[in-house]
Design an enzyme around this catalytic site. Structure first.
Site, PDB file in Angstrom:
ATOM      1  N   ASN A  92       0.816  -1.221   0.000  1.00  7.52           N
ATOM      2  CA  ASN A  92       0.000   0.000   0.000  1.00  7.52           C
ATOM      3  C   ASN A  92       0.849   1.271   0.000  1.00  7.52           C
ATOM      4  OD1 ASN A  92      -2.649   1.484   0.530  1.00  7.52           O
ATOM      5  ND2 ASN A  92      -1.408   2.118   2.281  1.00  7.52           N
ATOM      6  N   SER A 150      -4.562   2.685  -8.490  1.00 13.64           N
ATOM      7  CA  SER A 150      -5.177   4.020  -8.486  1.00 13.64           C
ATOM      8  C   SER A 150      -6.028   4.222  -9.732  1.00 13.64           C
ATOM      9  CB  SER A 150      -4.108   5.106  -8.451  1.00 13.64           C
ATOM     10  OG  SER A 150      -4.703   6.384  -8.560  1.00 13.64           O
ATOM     11  N   TYR A 164       3.304   9.609 -11.632  1.00 10.26           N
ATOM     12  CA  TYR A 164       2.602   8.855 -10.585  1.00 10.26           C
ATOM     13  C   TYR A 164       1.566   7.926 -11.226  1.00 10.26           C
ATOM     14  CZ  TYR A 164      -0.934   7.868  -7.042  1.00 10.26           C
ATOM     15  OH  TYR A 164      -1.848   7.233  -6.232  1.00 10.26           O
ATOM     16  N   ALA A 165       0.770   8.481 -12.148  1.00  8.25           N
ATOM     17  CA  ALA A 165      -0.256   7.672 -12.805  1.00  8.25           C
ATOM     18  C   ALA A 165       0.376   6.506 -13.559  1.00  8.25           C
ATOM     19  CB  ALA A 165      -1.058   8.546 -13.774  1.00  8.25           C
ATOM     20  N   ALA A 166       1.490   6.781 -14.231  1.00  7.12           N
ATOM     21  CA  ALA A 166       2.163   5.717 -14.988  1.00  7.12           C
ATOM     22  C   ALA A 166       2.720   4.649 -14.051  1.00  7.12           C
ATOM     23  CB  ALA A 166       3.281   6.318 -15.835  1.00  7.12           C
ATOM     24  N   SER A 167       3.187   5.080 -12.866  1.00  5.65           N
ATOM     25  CA  SER A 167       3.713   4.093 -11.912  1.00  5.65           C
ATOM     26  C   SER A 167       2.597   3.166 -11.439  1.00  5.65           C
ATOM     27  CB  SER A 167       4.398   4.777 -10.730  1.00  5.65           C
ATOM     28  OG  SER A 167       3.450   5.371  -9.851  1.00  5.65           O
ATOM     29  N   ILE A 197      -9.895   9.563  -2.339  1.00  5.38           N
ATOM     30  CA  ILE A 197     -10.199   9.182  -0.954  1.00  5.38           C
ATOM     31  C   ILE A 197      -9.655  10.265  -0.021  1.00  5.38           C
ATOM     32  CG2 ILE A 197     -10.017   7.319   0.747  1.00  5.38           C
ATOM     33  CD1 ILE A 197     -11.323   6.543  -2.024  1.00  5.38           C
TER      34      ILE A 197
HETATM   35  P1  NAD Z   1      -1.355   8.626   3.177  1.00  8.58           P
HETATM   36  O1  NAD Z   1      -0.346   9.681   2.863  1.00  8.58           O
HETATM   37  O2  NAD Z   1      -2.419   8.912   4.159  1.00  8.58           O
HETATM   38  O3  NAD Z   1      -0.613   7.290   3.607  1.00  8.58           O
HETATM   39  C1  NAD Z   1       0.584   6.874   3.015  1.00  8.58           C
HETATM   40  C2  NAD Z   1       1.245   5.830   3.892  1.00  8.58           C
HETATM   41  O4  NAD Z   1       2.457   5.395   3.241  1.00  8.58           O
HETATM   42  C3  NAD Z   1       1.679   6.382   5.242  1.00  8.58           C
HETATM   43  O5  NAD Z   1       1.539   5.361   6.208  1.00  8.58           O
HETATM   44  C4  NAD Z   1       3.161   6.693   5.041  1.00  8.58           C
HETATM   45  O6  NAD Z   1       3.901   6.646   6.246  1.00  8.58           O
HETATM   46  C5  NAD Z   1       3.556   5.565   4.110  1.00  8.58           C
HETATM   47  N1  NAD Z   1       4.750   5.840   3.320  1.00  8.58           N
HETATM   48  C6  NAD Z   1       4.980   6.899   2.520  1.00  8.58           C
HETATM   49  N2  NAD Z   1       6.184   6.790   1.962  1.00  8.58           N
HETATM   50  C7  NAD Z   1       6.737   5.637   2.421  1.00  8.58           C
HETATM   51  C8  NAD Z   1       7.978   4.980   2.215  1.00  8.58           C
HETATM   52  N3  NAD Z   1       8.927   5.493   1.437  1.00  8.58           N
HETATM   53  N4  NAD Z   1       8.194   3.807   2.853  1.00  8.58           N
HETATM   54  C9  NAD Z   1       7.267   3.291   3.670  1.00  8.58           C
HETATM   55  N5  NAD Z   1       6.071   3.870   3.896  1.00  8.58           N
HETATM   56  C10 NAD Z   1       5.815   5.036   3.279  1.00  8.58           C
HETATM   57  O7  NAD Z   1      -1.978   8.297   1.753  1.00  8.58           O
HETATM   58  P2  NAD Z   1      -3.154   7.325   1.289  1.00  8.58           P
HETATM   59  O8  NAD Z   1      -4.088   8.155   0.515  1.00  8.58           O
HETATM   60  O9  NAD Z   1      -3.669   6.498   2.385  1.00  8.58           O
HETATM   61  O10 NAD Z   1      -2.353   6.434   0.233  1.00  8.58           O
HETATM   62  C11 NAD Z   1      -2.189   5.041   0.363  1.00  8.58           C
HETATM   63  C12 NAD Z   1      -2.066   4.432  -1.028  1.00  8.58           C
HETATM   64  O11 NAD Z   1      -3.257   4.702  -1.756  1.00  8.58           O
HETATM   65  C13 NAD Z   1      -0.927   4.981  -1.869  1.00  8.58           C
HETATM   66  O12 NAD Z   1      -0.337   3.916  -2.589  1.00  8.58           O
HETATM   67  C14 NAD Z   1      -1.626   5.938  -2.815  1.00  8.58           C
HETATM   68  O13 NAD Z   1      -0.914   6.114  -4.008  1.00  8.58           O
HETATM   69  C15 NAD Z   1      -2.924   5.196  -3.024  1.00  8.58           C
HETATM   70  N6  NAD Z   1      -4.047   6.007  -3.525  1.00  8.58           N
HETATM   71  C16 NAD Z   1      -4.589   6.992  -2.774  1.00  8.58           C
HETATM   72  C17 NAD Z   1      -5.648   7.717  -3.286  1.00  8.58           C
HETATM   73  C18 NAD Z   1      -6.328   8.807  -2.503  1.00  8.58           C
HETATM   74  O14 NAD Z   1      -7.175   9.507  -3.079  1.00  8.58           O
HETATM   75  N7  NAD Z   1      -6.022   9.000  -1.231  1.00  8.58           N
HETATM   76  C19 NAD Z   1      -6.138   7.432  -4.561  1.00  8.58           C
HETATM   77  C20 NAD Z   1      -5.565   6.416  -5.295  1.00  8.58           C
HETATM   78  C21 NAD Z   1      -4.514   5.691  -4.765  1.00  8.58           C
END
Ligand code: NAD
Length: 258
Positions: A92, A150, A164-167, A197
């Protein structure tokens, strides 16, 4: 409904906040043994750990910056040392890593975004595979990898978020490849693909931008982390999804209907 999650050894990366923390709490509530992770040192996550008070499962925090391959290996090693194996891996950890138009992207930006969202998943999964294979062989059921994709991986992302989108598209696709390589080992691979979210991910956006985004969603609001968590439980449970692999589950309030 998710009773087979009791006692399962679940490693969930990037789980000190947001979607990962909500999923970790949902798993602990089902009695799973949960390893949570972030970059912060152990001393600074007391308040995160207190969120698990009263939940049934065991929880342990593992500090690792997953942008670095050596830290991915360390995380898997420490989790296995503590819990004795891995039944479910949830990749995640991820994030935007900043916004840049194509003409401003340099090697440092490329590395930051791709290391956080692609290398981290590749390396944690690589090091977890032997344990997931052993888990499936021992249980006679499937073990699994669930990664957080995502909506951006499907539709290209906003301006400045192309990398980011490409990743995330990369992540969606490499799961398809892993299905071909590891189904013989009874390891399943599925993606939970969030829309927009309400987490720290969007904290840099002014409220009028958030309103515009919310209005573009069929349900007219951002999703809540608690609305994501059950999808992870579903994919983690062999009883619920033992015949499901290589799929992407979009949890997006109708923001996009692929
Ligand atoms: P968030 O910032 O609330 O949580 C991110 C988590 O990742 C945190 O626990 C942080 O400590 C951890 N983290 C960040 N960099 C790190 C690293 N280098 N090593 C270890 N841990 C690390 O964000 P979120 O929205 O909960 O995102 C979680 C996932 O969901 C991500 O992969 C994000 O790309 C994806 N996502 C989020 C959304 C959204 O709208 N929030 C949409 C699509 C995808």
């Amino acid at each position: 409904m998710f009773t087979d999650l009791r006692g399962k050894k679940v490693l969930i990366t990037g789980s000190t906040a947001g979607i990962g923390l909500a999923a970790a709490k949902a798993l602990a509530a089902q009695g799973a043994q949960v390893g949570i992770n972030g970059r912060q040192p152990y001393e600074s996550v007391a308040s995160v750990l207190s969120e698990f008070d009263g939940l049934e499962g065991d929880v342990m925090y593992f500090s690792a910056d997953l942008s670095q391959s050596s830290q991915c290996q360390k995380l898997v090693d420490e989790f296995v040392q503590h819990f004795g194996g891995i039944d479910v891996l949830i990749n995640n950890a991820g994030g935007l890593g900043g916004r840049e138009g194509l003409e401003n992207i340099d090697d440092a930006f490329y590395d930051r975004v791709m290391d956080l969202n692609a290398r981290s998943v590749l390396m944690v999964t690589k090091y977890a595979i032997p344990y997931l294979r052993a888990s499936a062989a021992q249980s006679g059921q499937t073990s699994c990898v669930i990664s957080t994709g995502s909506i951006a991986g499907r539709e290209g992302g906003g301006v400045g978020a192309g990398l980011y989108a490409a990743s995330k598209a990369w992540l969606h696709d490499i799961h398809r490849n892993w299905v071909k390589e590891f189904t013989q080992d009874n390891i399943r691979f599925n993606i939970v693909s969030p829309g927009t979210i309400d987490t720290a991910f969007h904290e840099d956006k002014p409220s009028h931008v958030k309103d515009t985004i919310a209005n573009s969603i069929a349900m007219k609001r951002f999703g809540r982390v608690e609305e994501l968590a059950p999808s992870y439980l579903f994919f983690a449970s062999h009883a619920c999804s033992g015949y499901i692999t290589g799929q992407i589950l979009d949890v997006n309030g109708g923001q996009m209907c692929p």
